[in-house]
Motif scaffolding. Sequence first.
Motif: not given
Lengths: 255, 118
Positions: B94-97, B91, B100-101
């Motif tokens: 999917v959000l290209d996170l 997930i 950033y996490l």
Amino acid sequence: MQISPEKTKLIAIPGQLTDDSVKNFYSAIEDFCRDSKGRLSLDCSGLKNVTSNHVGILWQARNLCEKAGIEILLVEVSRNLARVLEVLDISDLFSLDIVDDDETIGEFTRTFQMSRDRNFEMTFTASDKDIEEAMDRFLGFIENFSDSDKYLFEIRTIFYEIATNIRLHAGQSADNKIKFMAVPDPDRALVMRFIDSGPPFNPASQIHQFNPDNAIKKKQKRGFGLIMISRMTDGITYERKNGELNVLTLEKKWK
Amino acid sequence: MGTDEIKKETINDHTVLINPGKVIDNNNAHEMIDIISEAQGNGYNYIILDMSDMEFISSAGVGSILGTIETSREAGGDIIICNASENIIHIFDVLDLTDYLTVEKDRERALAVCLAGK
């Protein structure tokens, strides 16, 4: 992946009959008859008031398909349409999936039907309990076509996000029913359709560019659902039908 | 979707560990935000989200994390995710996170990040 050997397609019968809508309808059927074998599903959900002209195009569609050796399944058939076909003594010429539209659906008294040609249909309210139960039933069905854990997880996510989005925009009450149907085309993709009677809302128009860095810096807490859906599906189309129904169709290729 | 109670445990003066349970969805995302915000307000700069039990995260669940990370970072800390399953990581993908996490494999590595940054 277990797949059905038959090819299926869903074509909507136009509720409002204009020269263009009828022409497009016949054109879609002729294309299917020319290119495919198997069964054709005709979506009758737009036929609120059945006229002799509707019966006429159904009859013509049946003739075109008969010549091509294709069986027709009528889905989302109202009690009214079923009665008209019976009175005209032509109901036996079609396979019918009748929607129990006289029934009050509250506590997921579900109109859950797994139709004859592996399509899937159900109606449920937008309550948490019903959404969860509907989602579990649908996933149980899709497990017949895909054993990919990731694919099933994405389907669960898509279903949940769409259903809760409909609830957000239509409001949650016993009257807010969501009709759901899915057609697994084993050669290409799974097609899912959500139909609700809430205010007009086109999710496809709300999908914007997403910048994760900006979202974090702005402490954004909402608005990710439609982005997730758009990235997990291969096609989204929206139609406002007869001025009263939101029809959202999503396509997701098999993995 | 059946949601469990969100569990919170204080690790040290700077760090709180939160186990959200099996699901973060529309029903408990606001509670997640409240618990994280309360910990941040009480001076815990590092928050470890132990997702070892998590089976499903909705967009609202993602929002409860994304919308609170910056507050920890502004205070010199972070929110660190650990023990997330492949599906949950998917997930975020999917959000290209993922860039950033802060995602760690397990609780020990998450704690090491907190101790290094303290």
